[in-house]
Design an enzyme around this catalytic site. Structure first.
Site, PDB file in Angstrom:
ATOM      1  CG  PHE A 111      -0.379   0.464   2.497  1.00 55.87           C
ATOM      2  CD1 PHE A 111      -0.589   1.755   2.958  1.00 55.87           C
ATOM      3  CD2 PHE A 111       0.378  -0.396   3.287  1.00 55.87           C
ATOM      4  CE1 PHE A 111      -0.067   2.188   4.168  1.00 55.87           C
ATOM      5  CE2 PHE A 111       0.906   0.019   4.500  1.00 55.87           C
ATOM      6  CZ  PHE A 111       0.677   1.317   4.939  1.00 55.87           C
ATOM      7  CE  LYS A 112       3.801   1.592   4.905  1.00 55.38           C
ATOM      8  NZ  LYS A 112       5.085   1.223   5.478  1.00 55.38           N
TER       9      LYS A 112
END
Length: 463
Positions: A111-112
């Protein structure tokens, strides 16, 4: 829009300084002077927008004083060209009123990437504009480092330095940092835990030899405001895709450093009708203890199957605290001046506000594995250990009348060794991004738990 420090409201900086800076000079975090607010009618009007168009509409107020409309549109569009999914993120309906939001379709399968790709493109823009060499400096417990390297290493005049805890990240996470084969990437395996790495980075940003260097050092961790504002977008995107089906809007968020969950709070402050955020942690339960007992206290870090959450100090909690203290920087500064030596408890009025919006649950390794197994058996869907904490928290803390979206923070293939403990390896498809790094030569340095040695190494490579 100007930005101010959580610890000294007299400090004012434009967005570019916040992006290209790190901590404020007083050790505080930057926050906008005024959070943009959208009415529900305005938000609903965004329904037909693509993810890129939505990002522009929601975030342009944060950067409008320094970026032209077309420049920011181009930056946003270039940021999300590298995602496997055209929609950037993807919703999966598990069962009645239960969804998973897959946030792992970027280049490093975590998700980063969603926030980091935007941060990297913004860095590239301002580095070119200022014609100045920039060094991205951060600490990672596993996913931030690869995402920053993927986002920033392709930009001219940008060096990337990432500290990670020696032998405390997965093999896949390490390989994603050490096999880029880019001359401007520097992976530092430090003989400490993540909190030790994070503390070093914070100290380095306040170090005169770093601040006076000809190279400008900037933070890529979630302490960088750009990360928080970028992550708020997918909360809005989810609401707009599901609003006709929702009973009420609740998110279950695996969280370690609190940036991911704080982005949900930010979305609420911007006008999104979020009812509740469930904060899911692993056995390192600093956030669970905070939201269940009103006690924010640094603890010992234990190594778990969900290493990106092996954290005992949640840096972004300071931003929430600033909001709860009604932007009283003096009160906030007093509380943080004695932390972590002294724990923090919220005043009763603040605690009631927090308690009505946040709930939390901690899951140990055994519970994580059981959730991975149960989710596959019930839904034929494989989740990684971090997402498992969110699914379990959803199951334990929500009621049937709640609509709950659980954030899936990483592709399960990144944590195949954990998943193999309860499922057959064949149930996980291995993406090309991971098969391609196996067998590549690694390039990294092992450094002792000594900030002088780390500083010396970084300055020798920064140029």
């Amino acid at each position: 829009m100007q930005y101010r420090s959580t610890r000294d409201s007299s400090l004012r900086r434009p967005f570019s300084e916040v992006l290209l800076g790190s901590l404020a000079s007083d050790g505080g975090l930057y926050v906008p002077e005024k959070t943009p607010h959208f009415s529900l009618e305005q938000i609903n009007d965004f329904q037909t927008l693509t993810y890129q168009e939505l990002t522009f509409e929601l975030l342009f107020p944060f950067v409008s004083e320094e970026l032209k409309v077309e420049d920011f549109k181009n930056i946003v569009n270039s940021s999300y060209q590298v995602f496997e999914s055209e929609e950037v993120v993807r919703l999966i309906n598990l069962e009645e009123q239960r969804w998973i939001l897959e946030l792992f379709h970027g280049p490093t399968l975590a998700f980063k990437d969603v926030a980091m790709q935007l941060l990297g493109a913004l860095l590239g823009h301002f580095a070119q504009k200022e014609d100045k060499k920039i060094a991205v400096l951060g600490a990672t417990s596993g996913d931030t480092g690869p995402a920053a390297i993927a986002a920033c290493s392709r930009h001219k005049n940008v060096e990337v330095f990432f500290l990670f805890p020696h032998q405390r990240v997965t093999d896949v996470q390490r390989l994603q940092m050490t096999t880029s084969q880019a001359s401007n990437v520097h992976a530092l395996s430090v003989e400490t835990d993540f909190d030790g790495c994070q503390a070093m980075v914070k100290e380095l940003f306040l170090d005169k030899s770093i601040s006076s260097s000809p190279t400008r050092f900037i933070a890529a961790n979630s302490i960088n405001w750009t990360r928080c504002m970028a992550q708020s977008v997918y909360y809005f995107w989810t609401y707009l895709r599901l609003k006709e089906q929702l009973k009420e809007l609740t998110f279950s968020v695996p969280s370690g450093n609190f940036g991911h969950a704080y982005a949900g709070w930010l979305a609420k402050e911007m006008g999104l009708p979020i009812k509740k955020i469930i904060v899911a942690t692993n056995a390192n339960d600093v956030l669970h203890r905070l939201f269940s007992t009103n006690n924010y206290k640094k603890g010992e870090v234990s190594q778990t199957l969900a290493p990106s959450m092996d954290i005992s100090v949640a840096s972004n909690f300071e931003r929430l605290l600033f909001d709860l203290y009604k932007n009283n920087s003096q009160l906030l500064s007093e509380a943080m001046s004695t932390f972590p030596q002294k724990e923090i408890s919220l005043p009763e009025n603040c605690w009631q506000e927090v308690n009505s919006f946040f709930s939390s649950l901690s899951s140990n390794d055994e519970e994580i594995l059981k959730e991975i197994e149960a989710t596959y058996e019930k839904h034929n869907y494989v989740i990684d250990p971090h997402t498992a904490t969110g699914i379990r928290a959803t199951r334990k803390l929500s009621t049937p009348e709640q609509s709950v979206i659980t954030m899936a923070t990483a592709h399960p293939a990144k944590f195949i060794n954990a998943i193999k403990q309860v499922l057959s390896e064949e149930v996980v498809s291995i993406p090309e991004q991971l098969t391609s790094i196996k067998g590549k030569e690694e390039d990294f340095v092992v450094l002792p738990d000594n900030i002088d040695k780390v500083r010396e190494y970084i300055l020798s490579k920064a140029g």
